[in-house]
Design a protein around this motif. Sequence first.
Motif, PDB file in Angstrom:
ATOM      1  N   ILE A  16      14.729  16.010 -20.651  1.00 28.48           N
ATOM      2  CA  ILE A  16      13.737  16.179 -19.581  1.00 28.48           C
ATOM      3  C   ILE A  16      12.907  17.427 -19.888  1.00 28.48           C
ATOM      4  O   ILE A  16      13.438  18.494 -20.187  1.00 28.48           O
ATOM      5  N   ARG A  17      11.615  17.237 -19.826  1.00 34.14           N
ATOM      6  CA  ARG A  17      10.691  18.287 -20.203  1.00 34.14           C
ATOM      7  C   ARG A  17      10.844  19.504 -19.275  1.00 34.14           C
ATOM      8  O   ARG A  17      10.880  19.373 -18.067  1.00 34.14           O
ATOM      9  N   SER A  18      10.915  20.682 -19.868  1.00 30.39           N
ATOM     10  CA  SER A  18      10.903  21.867 -19.019  1.00 30.39           C
ATOM     11  C   SER A  18       9.446  22.241 -18.809  1.00 30.39           C
ATOM     12  O   SER A  18       8.598  22.009 -19.652  1.00 30.39           O
ATOM     13  N   SER A  19       9.169  22.777 -17.638  1.00 29.18           N
ATOM     14  CA  SER A  19       7.780  22.962 -17.247  1.00 29.18           C
ATOM     15  C   SER A  19       7.555  24.398 -16.800  1.00 29.18           C
ATOM     16  O   SER A  19       8.498  25.083 -16.376  1.00 29.18           O
ATOM     17  N   ALA A  20       6.310  24.828 -16.906  1.00 25.40           N
ATOM     18  CA  ALA A  20       5.982  26.186 -16.483  1.00 25.40           C
ATOM     19  C   ALA A  20       6.207  26.348 -14.986  1.00 25.40           C
ATOM     20  O   ALA A  20       6.338  27.451 -14.482  1.00 25.40           O
ATOM     21  N   ARG A  21       6.217  25.216 -14.274  1.00 20.35           N
ATOM     22  CA  ARG A  21       6.415  25.306 -12.830  1.00 20.35           C
ATOM     23  C   ARG A  21       7.894  25.219 -12.458  1.00 20.35           C
ATOM     24  O   ARG A  21       8.233  25.121 -11.307  1.00 20.35           O
ATOM     25  N   ASP A  22       8.760  25.253 -13.472  1.00 20.36           N
ATOM     26  CA  ASP A  22      10.182  25.096 -13.189  1.00 20.36           C
ATOM     27  C   ASP A  22      10.706  26.199 -12.287  1.00 20.36           C
ATOM     28  O   ASP A  22      10.301  27.354 -12.391  1.00 20.36           O
ATOM     29  N   ASP A  23      11.625  25.824 -11.418  1.00 19.02           N
ATOM     30  CA  ASP A  23      12.370  26.798 -10.649  1.00 19.02           C
ATOM     31  C   ASP A  23      13.607  27.162 -11.462  1.00 19.02           C
ATOM     32  O   ASP A  23      13.751  26.732 -12.608  1.00 19.02           O
ATOM     33  N   ALA A  24      14.504  27.938 -10.856  1.00 21.70           N
ATOM     34  CA  ALA A  24      15.683  28.378 -11.599  1.00 21.70           C
ATOM     35  C   ALA A  24      16.547  27.192 -12.017  1.00 21.70           C
ATOM     36  O   ALA A  24      17.179  27.206 -13.066  1.00 21.70           O
ATOM     37  N   ILE A  25      16.598  26.156 -11.175  1.00 20.92           N
ATOM     38  CA  ILE A  25      17.442  25.000 -11.487  1.00 20.92           C
ATOM     39  C   ILE A  25      16.740  24.115 -12.512  1.00 20.92           C
ATOM     40  O   ILE A  25      17.358  23.638 -13.454  1.00 20.92           O
TER      41      ILE A  25
ATOM     42  N   TYR B 255      -4.972  21.386 -16.730  1.00 24.32           N
ATOM     43  CA  TYR B 255      -4.086  22.102 -15.808  1.00 24.32           C
ATOM     44  C   TYR B 255      -2.642  21.622 -15.974  1.00 24.32           C
ATOM     45  O   TYR B 255      -1.698  22.417 -16.044  1.00 24.32           O
ATOM     46  N   LEU B 256      -2.467  20.296 -16.054  1.00 22.78           N
ATOM     47  CA  LEU B 256      -1.116  19.747 -16.176  1.00 22.78           C
ATOM     48  C   LEU B 256      -0.485  20.144 -17.500  1.00 22.78           C
ATOM     49  O   LEU B 256       0.710  20.410 -17.583  1.00 22.78           O
ATOM     50  N   LYS B 257      -1.316  20.208 -18.558  1.00 23.94           N
ATOM     51  CA  LYS B 257      -0.789  20.614 -19.854  1.00 23.94           C
ATOM     52  C   LYS B 257      -0.376  22.081 -19.825  1.00 23.94           C
ATOM     53  O   LYS B 257       0.672  22.460 -20.324  1.00 23.94           O
ATOM     54  N   GLU B 258      -1.236  22.885 -19.202  1.00 21.30           N
ATOM     55  CA  GLU B 258      -0.957  24.312 -19.130  1.00 21.30           C
ATOM     56  C   GLU B 258       0.354  24.556 -18.398  1.00 21.30           C
ATOM     57  O   GLU B 258       1.139  25.427 -18.766  1.00 21.30           O
ATOM     58  N   ALA B 259       0.577  23.757 -17.346  1.00 15.12           N
ATOM     59  CA  ALA B 259       1.784  23.943 -16.555  1.00 15.12           C
ATOM     60  C   ALA B 259       2.993  23.309 -17.240  1.00 15.12           C
ATOM     61  O   ALA B 259       4.109  23.430 -16.758  1.00 15.12           O
ATOM     62  N   GLY B 260       2.744  22.619 -18.359  1.00 16.65           N
ATOM     63  CA  GLY B 260       3.856  22.019 -19.080  1.00 16.65           C
ATOM     64  C   GLY B 260       4.367  20.743 -18.443  1.00 16.65           C
ATOM     65  O   GLY B 260       5.477  20.305 -18.709  1.00 16.65           O
TER      66      GLY B 260
END
Lengths: 318, 165, 503
Positions: B28-37, A309-314
């Motif tokens: 810093i890693r960008s993430s799928a859960r990132d917001d606009a900022i 899950y954490l990997k998928e979410a990056g």
Amino acid sequence: MNRRMQAVALSAAIMAIGLGPLAAQTYPVKTVTLVTHSSPGGGSDVFLRELAKYLAPELGVDVVVDNVSGGSGAKAMAHMAAQPADGSVFYATTPTFIYTSLLSKPEKTYKDLEPLVNVFEDPEVIYTAASSPVQTIEDAIKGAKEQRVSWGAANPNSLERQALEQLKKVAGVDVGIVSYEGGGDMMLNVLNGTLQIGVGEIQEIRSQLDSGEVRLVASLGDERLANYPDVPTAKESGYDVSVRKFRGLAGPKGLPADVIAIWEKAIPALLENPEYKKAYSEASLLPDFVPHAEYGPFIDTFAAETESYLKEAGITEQ
Amino acid sequence: MPPLSRDLIGGATALLLAAAYLALAVQIRSSARDDAIGAAGLPKILGVAMLALALVLLLRTGLAWLRAGRALAAPAEGGQAVPARRQILRASGLVAIGILYLLIVPHVGYLPAITLLILAVAAYQGATPSWRLAGISIAGALVLWLFFGLLLGIPMPGGAIAHWF
Amino acid sequence: METLAEVGAQLLSWQLLLAAFIGVAWGVVGGALPGISPSISMALLLPFTYALEPTPAIVLLAAVYVGAEYGGSIPAILIRTPGTNAAAATVIDGYEMNLQGKAGLALGISLYSGVIGSLFGLLVLMLLSEPLAKVALAFTPPAYFGLGVLGLSIVASLSGESLLKGFMACLLGLMVATIGTDPVTGGNRFTFGYPDLLGGVAPILIMVGLFALTELFAQAAIPGEGNRVRSSPRIRLPDWPLARRLIPSQLIGCVLGSFEGVTPGGGGTVAAFISYNEARRWSRHKEEFGKGSPEGVAAPETANNVVAETALVPLLSFGVPGSNSAAVLMGGFLIHGLLPGPMLFQRSADVVYGLYAGLFAASLFQLAVAFVILPTCIWLVNRPKPYLTAFIYALVFSGVYSINHSLFDLGVVLIAGVVGLFMRLLRFPILPTVLGVVLGFMIESNYRRSLVLSGDSHMIFLTDPIALGLLIFSAIVVLGSLARHVYDRNRKPAGPAAAVKEG
């Protein structure tokens, strides 16, 4: 009669009818230390102190609670890995220690500990403000499709957040998922209508539930909650989302077989203790005993799921 | 230290800091859960702002220097009785004692280490080495240990010595 | 009135009075030890409360909170070390008074203001819980963002000689605050693989480093006793003219403390700094601020003691702990089978009345405790300088270790001390850095939370009335202090930096 005397009297009564200390097998050490990463008064701390009260007469030993806070459990894991595996020290497991292991990759992780047994499930629920029009998950999803809404989770890295991300995915809606620094802050935002729904443990919202200020929308376990039989599970409502916030114990690697055997007898007996049962049922904890042979694989599966899950979410590297 | 060279050093340090911080911030890693900022958003803003302010400070100092080259040669301000170099030298001794404490405390344990710390700092600050100094160091350490270890029950570092008891 | 009668009746219980006394004494001592925060002092006592009846147990813990908020001012005044976060603003003028040999008076003012703050806060807690709970409930993420910005807006007036350097110092603090787990995504930032950094750098570490160690390092080069003024080991409560002069600043502390206390996450530090700034704005003796103003001690010390009481509003009304200390108190409730929140009054009104009574007793007991321990503290700081320096160093190292039982934290404090020394040598003010560290996380997390809520529209900060009001107020504060800077500069154009000795 105060609480403590009641407990003493009660355990004496239990002893008399033969359910008490397992006299046949004496515990190898005199004092058992239960370690938690939560600070005094926190979730795991309260759980352990309550457990310790009933555990001491059950095992026939002194039980003390040690708070090794800091590093979201990383410090407690390092501490545990250096302890002797003679049954004298155990660590209170929650999903947090898996998260920390995966997120910050400390020197000692959950893999350096040996899961002992599981004790409880702390059920997660979806709730909303009493004044909100949302009655079911269906309503929440419909509302989310009509206009922008937000859902709340207590912490950015938590089972609650994971559950909401799953729900968002299976329902195919675009909502803002807002995380806070604790369940309480989030609840205020559910109460004042900033959030359409929130996910949390029953414990955190008990007071508002009792006073009728929040309403349960769904539970996130596999089965309905005994205390709230009218609340459907998310699965029943057609959304395949289920999380299991476990509360159990783990020790250093290489626990002796006789110690494990004693715990495997003691915990189920403890869960049947009427006084304890009353206390934990009030807190809406579900007895969820998992024996040693199954607990290790359970933790590994949980960790593997969380990792993917954490990997998928990056959040962590692929 | 004259004001101009002070600002020159300050500006240059801030510039380096901003650059290092920015270099880390873009990683810093960008993430799928990132917001606009995004997780890197604020750090980048802070880094750029620091960079800009540091440049302004350097520029301002440079201009002032051009305008009045003599200022650099001006005597240090009256408020500062002790020259900066001496301050840094004296302070680095204290810092070194602190670092030594950090290095030895896990091995020898809290009580001996804190006694040595008090002893070393007091001697460094000009207390004459004597039995009195040793006595005061031990007494001070004991008081601290009584407060933190015994009264408050904080598990202070035990060290190897604790195993002998 | 019924409340008062019930509370009065509870005051007759000797168990309750004893619990309040022990709690305050413990709290003052804990608060006075640098690093031992109110919440740690409370947590250390928590296990002892299991054996007690619920009411004395709760009173014991709440009294610790009251005592600790006062106790934090003692090292702030005497050794430039804020014992608690909320005492950081007290350092500014309190330590300055100490340097002028007025430690006894500074301690007296902080004691007197602490008692007044505690009593006022208690009154607010008893009588205005309900409306204040509504205020707390109305605070949404954009409003918290506004509150954080308001706190940061006083940077300009704390910057001393150079605004530019003040802003740079503030940026440094904000940078430190970005270390740790990202508030929205949960990813790691600037943690370099250290699990100790996951939860961020605790502001108290930076404060102790920047204030206490920096002072020690800077003093290291001054040989012998320097021009140190010894203080008489007597505490002096303010006389009538002074007491009258302190009234406006205490009123400011009372009002601001009440509001900050009920907003979870706001807390005593912000309340203390904003009160300090407002007290200066409205003072008739503005010029004394930063140079040992009694009002500069009274305002923050009143505010943080008010907060210790009103922080209980969200806990008692919603079961939501607004601070770490309130969280420990909540643990105390839970362990005794009591559930703080809307049902607490219906189910266990006696415990609530007992808590009020205990807090009342605790507020007054502060006086007794202070008169016992303060002379010892003043005697200690009058010792020869080498010994004093050594003892402060040892005290700081012991106290900081107690926070997380971590040597890593000691390293952080040491680094902060060195950075502080260089900032002082290069004439960068440190107060903006402290504010940045305290407020950075709150501002960023609520800013981004707001944008998630609004779907990335900044309009949310204008449509939320509380947020809008706070942001406008912040703008006024910033413009006001900018105007003063310009005014001051024009008045004495030749002035090459009137050395602000705050750094």
